[in-house]
Write an enzyme that holds these catalytic residues in place. Structure first.
Site, mmCIF file in Angstrom:
data_model
loop_
_atom_site.group_PDB
_atom_site.id
_atom_site.type_symbol
_atom_site.label_atom_id
_atom_site.label_comp_id
_atom_site.label_asym_id
_atom_site.label_seq_id
_atom_site.Cartn_x
_atom_site.Cartn_y
_atom_site.Cartn_z
ATOM 1 N N GLU A 182 40.960 90.373 58.035
ATOM 2 C CA GLU A 182 42.186 89.617 58.291
ATOM 3 C C GLU A 182 43.422 90.485 58.088
ATOM 4 O O GLU A 182 44.414 90.341 58.819
ATOM 5 C CB GLU A 182 42.254 88.383 57.381
ATOM 6 C CG GLU A 182 41.114 87.392 57.544
ATOM 7 C CD GLU A 182 41.194 86.598 58.840
ATOM 8 O OE1 GLU A 182 42.141 86.811 59.615
ATOM 9 O OE2 GLU A 182 40.302 85.757 59.068
ATOM 10 N N ASP A 316 29.693 81.054 56.276
ATOM 11 C CA ASP A 316 29.030 81.624 55.105
ATOM 12 C C ASP A 316 29.921 81.384 53.906
ATOM 13 O O ASP A 316 31.140 81.541 53.993
ATOM 14 C CB ASP A 316 28.797 83.128 55.302
ATOM 15 C CG ASP A 316 27.913 83.710 54.206
ATOM 16 O OD1 ASP A 316 28.421 83.852 53.085
ATOM 17 O OD2 ASP A 316 26.744 84.023 54.485
ATOM 18 N N GLU A 434 35.954 71.524 66.747
ATOM 19 C CA GLU A 434 35.503 72.856 66.336
ATOM 20 C C GLU A 434 34.138 73.183 66.917
ATOM 21 O O GLU A 434 33.890 74.303 67.341
ATOM 22 C CB GLU A 434 35.448 72.937 64.810
ATOM 23 C CG GLU A 434 36.747 73.305 64.140
ATOM 24 C CD GLU A 434 37.062 74.784 64.271
ATOM 25 O OE1 GLU A 434 36.477 75.603 63.542
ATOM 26 O OE2 GLU A 434 37.907 75.128 65.117
ATOM 27 N N GLU A 517 41.684 80.081 71.247
ATOM 28 C CA GLU A 517 40.736 80.798 72.102
ATOM 29 C C GLU A 517 40.676 80.263 73.540
ATOM 30 O O GLU A 517 40.617 81.053 74.502
ATOM 31 C CB GLU A 517 39.336 80.771 71.472
ATOM 32 C CG GLU A 517 39.179 81.652 70.251
ATOM 33 C CD GLU A 517 39.781 81.035 68.994
ATOM 34 O OE1 GLU A 517 40.007 81.772 68.017
ATOM 35 O OE2 GLU A 517 40.027 79.808 68.991
ATOM 36 N N THR A 608 42.676 91.086 68.666
ATOM 37 C CA THR A 608 42.090 89.748 68.557
ATOM 38 C C THR A 608 43.072 88.715 68.020
ATOM 39 O O THR A 608 42.813 87.517 68.107
ATOM 40 C CB THR A 608 40.829 89.783 67.669
ATOM 41 O OG1 THR A 608 40.153 88.537 67.769
ATOM 42 C CG2 THR A 608 41.186 90.029 66.216
#
Length: 627
Positions: A182, A316, A434, A517, A608
């Site tokens: 990040e 995760d 999502e 996105e 990105t």
């Protein structure tokens, strides 16, 4: 006749010369030049927007130097194939509509930006319901830095200058665990892009970029050269020894750019060493299918610890949710940034896409939609769900189709994007969840995809003909070859009515987190095809964001996109607004309605986090070959 005395004549002559001198000084003074007049009118625009006028007012200003930057300096000509569609001149009515929409998006951005400035300036995030602050990314001001390139793209120079007053104060040596991934995509990418877009006039941007990179470099000093997920810059240590493929595979653009700007090859060397390691991996490292990288990595041993590959989210407990194999996109973008001079990047991208099409891609019978679920590469089993993060893939495939002359990939991109848009258009709020599940899918087959049952029956009739050996058609990839059509500009464009959901489709995680996105892919597909429907899809999404996500101070995520029966909209909102709303969502929407030569895909590469980097004819061997 009256005559002046000699004393008075000298006084008048002196006053004349003084006035002439003052006039010349004013004309040459920086405070009198056109640039400052432009800043002044730009500020007027921002004030109009900030005061929530019913209709955004456009004060037309010409900025030759700024426009020159956003047009890619005009002189770059790639050796690679052209990516963007050849757009026709716009009719005046269409230009008026497009500009009206672009200004509305800019106004919404400023609504959120002003709320952030008022309540959380310098913090990572504003909490848009309570007007508090949140600092999950080191407390360095993630929204501040992530917004810099958007401020420049939107021509908000005075707001950019206000942000710059805080940039030089950031201290990256914090005694806290920060995400290497990040930090690089949001902070380093944001600083480098702003430095580039501002014509390298703001030296503090480069100083801070290098300070951050130096703080993170020790994280790469592992036996494999792969950085751990979290890193403590003050203690120079990490609490754990694993990471995700998306994290180690998405530092390349930023580090390559930093090496070019600083002429210090060490950053590019770190990035290239990771690419070379991934390129050399095989079965002994946990790779079961060439080009499909699993998700989790041990940074000491340098091999994968699982077998699942995904182009979407990987949840995760240690990592939160991030893109699983976003790395394939970076292979393509590295190839574009270096103008094809490093064939390795193109080869690795093509290997990944070839395997993805063969093993992972699914089609939905009766719909012009495709699915790209996670895939167990060891057992060769697909999951039955897809998530919003995967919706960057259509844009990636579309750019790759033009770069490598793969028309089938453009058709696949369109099919995947239709799936992503479908989730918006069939929800109660017009916003996407999502995740979504569809269990009745089939393996992608280019011979049968997007064909009706009648078409398939007709195609199979030749099997039953007596002379089938003579009349049997040659089996080729089912891609419609067609010439590039002229751009249509329709101010009354109507989207076709959306189909009902397939019986097996249901939403999993029903939140909408302001993600970009799908809008990113809409922007890219519009720039590549010129098809106006992608603009209309984007406008629908923007209107839904305005209706359901807007708060008094900014914009909020949504708890359930399939609930439109709540009396108070705020009851369905989440007190969260990540920085990518400003860095990506609003930027891509704004560019979707900008003239096509503004931040052209043939002149720029986006990281990105949607930070644009100018493509140049640099000597990349100087960086890459010094390893």
């Amino acid at each position: 006749m009256y005559s002046l005395s000699r004393k008075w004549r000298l006084s008048l002559l002196s006053m004349f010369f003084i006035l002439v001198f003052i006039q010349i000084w004013l004309m040459l003074s920086p405070s009198f030049n056109n640039k400052d007049r432009i800043i002044e009118t730009s500020s007027i625009n921002e004030t109009l927007f900030a005061n929530n006028e019913k209709q955004p007012v456009l004060v037309h200003t010409e900025k030759p130097k700024k426009q020159y930057v956003l047009n890619g300096f005009g002189g770059f000509s790639s050796h690679l194939p052209t990516i963007q569609h050849s757009f026709n001149p716009e009719p005046a009515a269409y230009t008026k509509l497009r500009e009206k929409r672009r200004l509305a998006i800019k106004k919404s951005f400023l609504h959120g930006w002003n709320g952030y400035k008022k309540y959380a300036f310098g913090h990572d995030e504003l909490t848009p319901l309570s007007n508090g602050t949140n600092d999950p990314f080191g407390g360095w001001g993630a929204t501040l830095v992530d917004s810099l390139s958007t401020l420049l793209v939107m021509d908000l120079e005075s707001e950019f200058n206000a942000a710059m007053r805080l940039v030089h104060r950031i201290n990256f040596k914090v005694n806290d665990d920060v995400s290497v991934f990040e930090s690089i995509i949001r902070y380093l990418g944001g600083l480098l892009s702003a430095y580039d877009l501002s014509e390298r006039k703001y030296r503090p941007l480069m100083v801070q970029a290098e300070k951050l990179a130096i703080a993170l470099l020790p994280a790469f000093d592992t036996p494999s050269g792969l950085p751990a997920h979290y890193w403590n810059p003050a203690k120079n240590q990490s609490a754990q020894r694993d990471t995700l493929i998306a994290e180690v595979g998405t530092v390349q653009l930023e580090f390559l750019m930093l090496s070019q700007f600083t002429q210090n090859p060490v950053y590019g060397q770190k990035a290239q060493a990771i690419t070379d390691l991934l390129d050399s991996m095989g079965y002994e490292h946990g790779i079961y299918i060439k080009g499909l990288f699993p998700t989790a990595l041990d940074v000491d041993k340098g091999h994968f610890t699982d077998s699942k590959t995904t182009f979407g989210a990987m949840g995760d407990s240690a990592f939160e949710v991030i893109n699983g194999t976003l790395i394939q996109q970076y292979f393509l973008k590295e190839y574009l940034l270096t103008d094809g001079k490093i064939p390795q990047y193109g080869r690795m991208y093509k290997d990944a896409v070839r395997s993805m099409k063969q093993h992972m891609l699914r089609q939905i019978p009766g719909y012009d939609m495709l699915m790209l679920p996670p895939f167990d590469t060891q057992r060769e089993l697909p999951e039955d769900y897809m998530d919003h993060l995967t919706c960057f893939v259509p844009g990636m495939l579309a750019m790759g189709s033009k770069t490598f002359n793969e028309p089938e990939d453009l058709e696949i991109a369109k099919g995947l994007l239709e799936t992503c848009v479908f989730m918006y258009r069939t929800s109660a709020t017009g916003l996407s969840p999502e995740t979504w599940y569809i269990d009745k899918t089939e393996k992608y087959n280019p011979m049968t995809y997007n064909k009706t049952k009648q078409e398939l029956k007709k195609l199979r009739d030749w099997w039953y003909e007596d002379d089938y050996e003579v009349n049997r058609p040659v089996q080729k990839i089912a891609v419609k070859e067609r010439k590039e059509e002229s751009t249509r500009y329709d101010v009354k464009y109507k989207l076709p009515q959306v189909k009902s959901r397939p019986p097996s489709l249901f939403f999993g995680d029903e939140r909408y987190l302001l993600r970009p996105e799908t809008i990113e892919s809409l922007f890219i597909l519009y720039r590549i095809t010129g098809d106006q429907k992608y603009q209309e899809y984007g406008w629908e999404i923007f209107q839904a964001i305005e209706k359901w996500c807007k708060t008094k101070s900014a914009f909020a995520a949504i708890q359930n996109v399939d609930r439109d029966d709540i009396e108070d909209i705020e009851d369905n909102q989440i007190d969260s607004m990540e920085s990518f709303l400003f860095a990506e969502t609003f930027k891509y929407l704004y560019l979707l309605f900008s003239p096509p030569d503004v931040v052209s895909l043939d002149k720029f590469v986006f990281n990105t986090e949607a930070h644009p980097f100018l493509r140049r004819h640099w000597n990349w061997d100087k960086i890459i070959n010094q390893i």
